[in-house]
Motif scaffolding. Structure first.
Motif, PDB file in Angstrom:
ATOM      1  N   GLU A   1       0.825  -1.210   0.000  1.00 32.04           N
ATOM      2  CA  GLU A   1       0.000   0.000   0.000  1.00 32.04           C
ATOM      3  C   GLU A   1       0.858   1.259   0.000  1.00 32.04           C
ATOM      4  OE1 GLU A   1      -3.314   2.198   2.870  1.00 32.04           O
ATOM      5  OE2 GLU A   1      -2.804   0.090   3.193  1.00 32.04           O
ATOM      6  N   ILE A   2       1.870   1.280   0.868  1.00 29.54           N
ATOM      7  CA  ILE A   2       2.737   2.457   0.951  1.00 29.54           C
ATOM      8  C   ILE A   2       3.609   2.566  -0.299  1.00 29.54           C
ATOM      9  CG2 ILE A   2       4.590   3.541   2.276  1.00 29.54           C
ATOM     10  CD1 ILE A   2       3.409   2.171   4.766  1.00 29.54           C
ATOM     11  N   SER A   3       4.066   1.431  -0.804  1.00 31.62           N
ATOM     12  CA  SER A   3       4.897   1.448  -2.023  1.00 31.62           C
ATOM     13  C   SER A   3       4.131   2.031  -3.211  1.00 31.62           C
ATOM     14  CB  SER A   3       5.379   0.032  -2.359  1.00 31.62           C
ATOM     15  OG  SER A   3       6.291  -0.439  -1.385  1.00 31.62           O
ATOM     16  N   ARG A   4       2.836   1.738  -3.278  1.00 27.05           N
ATOM     17  CA  ARG A   4       2.020   2.310  -4.356  1.00 27.05           C
ATOM     18  C   ARG A   4       1.951   3.832  -4.241  1.00 27.05           C
ATOM     19  NH1 ARG A   4      -1.258  -2.380  -3.639  1.00 27.05           N
ATOM     20  NH2 ARG A   4      -2.611  -1.258  -2.184  1.00 27.05           N
ATOM     21  N   GLY A   5       1.866   4.327  -3.014  1.00 30.05           N
ATOM     22  CA  GLY A   5       1.857   5.772  -2.805  1.00 30.05           C
ATOM     23  C   GLY A   5       3.169   6.414  -3.231  1.00 30.05           C
ATOM     24  N   ILE A   6       4.280   5.753  -2.904  1.00 29.79           N
ATOM     25  CA  ILE A   6       5.596   6.254  -3.309  1.00 29.79           C
ATOM     26  C   ILE A   6       5.714   6.245  -4.833  1.00 29.79           C
ATOM     27  CG2 ILE A   6       8.084   5.836  -3.193  1.00 29.79           C
ATOM     28  CD1 ILE A   6       7.576   4.516  -0.446  1.00 29.79           C
ATOM     29  N   GLU A   7       5.248   5.165  -5.438  1.00 33.33           N
ATOM     30  CA  GLU A   7       5.316   5.032  -6.893  1.00 33.33           C
ATOM     31  C   GLU A   7       4.536   6.144  -7.593  1.00 33.33           C
ATOM     32  OE1 GLU A   7       4.176   1.762 -10.381  1.00 33.33           O
ATOM     33  OE2 GLU A   7       4.037   1.220  -8.253  1.00 33.33           O
ATOM     34  N   GLU A   8       3.373   6.471  -7.094  1.00 30.81           N
ATOM     35  CA  GLU A   8       2.567   7.534  -7.691  1.00 30.81           C
ATOM     36  C   GLU A   8       3.310   8.864  -7.672  1.00 30.81           C
ATOM     37  OE1 GLU A   8      -1.171   7.696  -5.734  1.00 30.81           O
ATOM     38  OE2 GLU A   8      -1.834   5.716  -6.446  1.00 30.81           O
ATOM     39  N   ILE A   9       4.000   9.142  -6.565  1.00 31.11           N
ATOM     40  CA  ILE A   9       4.763  10.390  -6.449  1.00 31.11           C
ATOM     41  C   ILE A   9       5.918  10.407  -7.445  1.00 31.11           C
ATOM     42  CG2 ILE A   9       6.231  11.772  -4.932  1.00 31.11           C
ATOM     43  CD1 ILE A   9       4.557  10.699  -2.569  1.00 31.11           C
ATOM     44  N   LEU A  10       6.647   9.315  -7.515  1.00 28.05           N
ATOM     45  CA  LEU A  10       7.838   9.259  -8.363  1.00 28.05           C
ATOM     46  C   LEU A  10       7.502   9.266  -9.850  1.00 28.05           C
ATOM     47  CD1 LEU A  10       9.991   6.639  -6.411  1.00 28.05           C
ATOM     48  CD2 LEU A  10      10.160   9.131  -6.335  1.00 28.05           C
ATOM     49  N   LEU A  11       6.330   8.769 -10.212  1.00 24.91           N
ATOM     50  CA  LEU A  11       5.942   8.726 -11.625  1.00 24.91           C
ATOM     51  C   LEU A  11       5.155   9.958 -12.067  1.00 24.91           C
ATOM     52  CD1 LEU A  11       4.857   4.982 -12.054  1.00 24.91           C
ATOM     53  CD2 LEU A  11       6.989   6.061 -12.801  1.00 24.91           C
ATOM     54  N   ASP A  12       4.845  10.823 -11.118  1.00 19.22           N
ATOM     55  CA  ASP A  12       4.087  12.034 -11.444  1.00 19.22           C
ATOM     56  C   ASP A  12       5.020  13.049 -12.109  1.00 19.22           C
ATOM     57  OD1 ASP A  12       2.452  14.212 -11.655  1.00 19.22           O
ATOM     58  OD2 ASP A  12       1.890  14.268  -9.534  1.00 19.22           O
ATOM     59  N   GLU A  13       4.858  13.252 -13.407  1.00 23.87           N
ATOM     60  CA  GLU A  13       5.727  14.163 -14.157  1.00 23.87           C
ATOM     61  C   GLU A  13       5.508  15.619 -13.768  1.00 23.87           C
ATOM     62  OE1 GLU A  13       5.078  13.393 -18.266  1.00 23.87           O
ATOM     63  OE2 GLU A  13       5.976  11.375 -18.210  1.00 23.87           O
ATOM     64  N   ASN A  14       4.358  15.912 -13.174  1.00 26.40           N
ATOM     65  CA  ASN A  14       4.060  17.287 -12.767  1.00 26.40           C
ATOM     66  C   ASN A  14       4.551  17.611 -11.354  1.00 26.40           C
ATOM     67  OD1 ASN A  14       2.643  17.855 -15.209  1.00 26.40           O
ATOM     68  ND2 ASN A  14       0.841  16.779 -14.387  1.00 26.40           N
ATOM     69  N   GLU A  15       5.020  16.585 -10.656  1.00 24.55           N
ATOM     70  CA  GLU A  15       5.528  16.783  -9.296  1.00 24.55           C
ATOM     71  C   GLU A  15       6.997  17.222  -9.353  1.00 24.55           C
ATOM     72  OE1 GLU A  15       5.791  17.604  -5.766  1.00 24.55           O
ATOM     73  OE2 GLU A  15       3.875  16.609  -6.209  1.00 24.55           O
ATOM     74  N   LYS A  16       7.255  18.480  -8.994  1.00 24.24           N
ATOM     75  CA  LYS A  16       8.609  19.040  -9.114  1.00 24.24           C
ATOM     76  C   LYS A  16       9.509  18.628  -7.950  1.00 24.24           C
ATOM     77  CE  LYS A  16       7.085  23.059 -11.797  1.00 24.24           C
ATOM     78  NZ  LYS A  16       7.025  24.554 -11.867  1.00 24.24           N
ATOM     79  N   ASP A  17       8.934  18.556  -6.763  1.00 24.96           N
ATOM     80  CA  ASP A  17       9.749  18.220  -5.592  1.00 24.96           C
ATOM     81  C   ASP A  17       9.318  16.845  -5.060  1.00 24.96           C
ATOM     82  OD1 ASP A  17      11.395  18.196  -3.428  1.00 24.96           O
ATOM     83  OD2 ASP A  17      10.909  20.222  -2.766  1.00 24.96           O
ATOM     84  N   LYS A  18       9.759  15.810  -5.754  1.00 24.49           N
ATOM     85  CA  LYS A  18       9.350  14.448  -5.411  1.00 24.49           C
ATOM     86  C   LYS A  18       9.840  14.033  -4.027  1.00 24.49           C
ATOM     87  CE  LYS A  18       9.581  13.024 -10.290  1.00 24.49           C
ATOM     88  NZ  LYS A  18       8.139  12.979 -10.547  1.00 24.49           N
ATOM     89  N   PHE A  19      11.078  14.395  -3.705  1.00 24.87           N
ATOM     90  CA  PHE A  19      11.666  13.933  -2.453  1.00 24.87           C
ATOM     91  C   PHE A  19      11.041  14.611  -1.243  1.00 24.87           C
ATOM     92  CE2 PHE A  19      15.381  13.270  -5.422  1.00 24.87           C
ATOM     93  CZ  PHE A  19      15.073  11.945  -5.622  1.00 24.87           C
ATOM     94  N   LYS A  20      10.633  15.866  -1.393  1.00 28.08           N
ATOM     95  CA  LYS A  20       9.947  16.547  -0.300  1.00 28.08           C
ATOM     96  C   LYS A  20       8.638  15.825   0.018  1.00 28.08           C
ATOM     97  CE  LYS A  20       8.044  21.005   1.151  1.00 28.08           C
ATOM     98  NZ  LYS A  20       7.820  22.428   0.763  1.00 28.08           N
ATOM     99  N   LYS A  21       7.953  15.414  -1.017  1.00 23.26           N
ATOM    100  CA  LYS A  21       6.669  14.743  -0.834  1.00 23.26           C
ATOM    101  C   LYS A  21       6.857  13.337  -0.263  1.00 23.26           C
ATOM    102  CE  LYS A  21       2.191  14.829  -3.109  1.00 23.26           C
ATOM    103  NZ  LYS A  21       1.452  15.210  -4.338  1.00 23.26           N
TER     104      LYS A  21
END
Length: 208
Positions: free
Chosen positions: A54-74
């Motif tokens: 469940e948590i890995s899916r959340g991380i994956e969504e953040i990392l694959l989001d091309e519109n997310e500029k600050d992935k590591f902060k999130k």
């Protein structure tokens, strides 16, 4: 005289019962329910797996989001929300370099390498873990470590070799990776061998 005789009979019977109970316990005649221990261990591990996925899916969504500029902060905000007592640790690699992690007490720099297969149980410096890995198309790799057993080279009153408390196994129980070894064999949901729990005489008695 008859009253005293009856008392002696009762006392003798009581001593015999105590002796038999102690003998049955010490000789292991009262058997540990290995099937129950195995099923309980599998159930706990599966619950941890669900949490990890469940948590890995959340991380994956953040990392694959091309519109997310600050992935590591999130992702760091996500890691902080898990709390310090979370039974699963998460690590993010980019091109084989660790770039973010939820727990710095468990070194996992080599988790990305081919040496460790995803889904296997591995031994690190401070214990045994179930490793899960997922390679993403944009170069990121997500690794998670599910704690199974603490095992330290240097022990003290704070660092104790023991299974994670959720498994409810005795401290004296050991973990080995040997399918031919005697003990309680633990498989994954696909029936593939993971590890073996070995109980000592002392640990068996603690579970009776």
């Amino acid at each position: 005289f008859r009253i005293f005789s009856n008392r002696y009979v009762v006392l003798a019977a009581a001593f015999i019962c105590i002796f038999l109970s102690e003998w049955l316990f010490n000789t292991g005649f009262v058997k540990t329910d290995y099937d129950k221990l195995a099923q309980t261990t599998k159930n706990v591990l599966q619950e941890k797996e669900k949490l990890s996925e469940e948590i890995s899916r959340g991380i994956e969504e953040i990392l694959l989001d091309e519109n997310e500029k600050d992935k590591f902060k999130k992702t760091n905000l996500l890691f902080k929300s898990l709390g310090s007592d979370n039974p699963v640790s998460f690590y993010i690699f980019y091109n084989n370099v660790p770039v973010a992690w939820s727990d710095n007490s468990t070194p996992c720099d080599s988790c990305f390498s081919g040496r460790f297969k995803s889904g296997s149980v591995i031994q690190l410096e401070n214990g045994w873990y179930k490793l899960n890995k997922k390679q993403l198309k944009n170069g990121y790799l997500i690794a998670s470590l599910i704690l199974i057993r603490h095992e330290y080279q240097n022990r003290n009153k704070y660092l104790v070799n023991a299974f994670d408390s959720e498994f409810n196994l005795p401290d004296e129980a050991n973990l080995v990776i040997d399918e031919k070894a005697d003990g309680i064999k633990i498989d994954n949901e696909n029936g593939e061998y993971l590890f073996t729990i070995q109980l000592t005489d002392k640990s068996e008695k603690s579970k009776k």
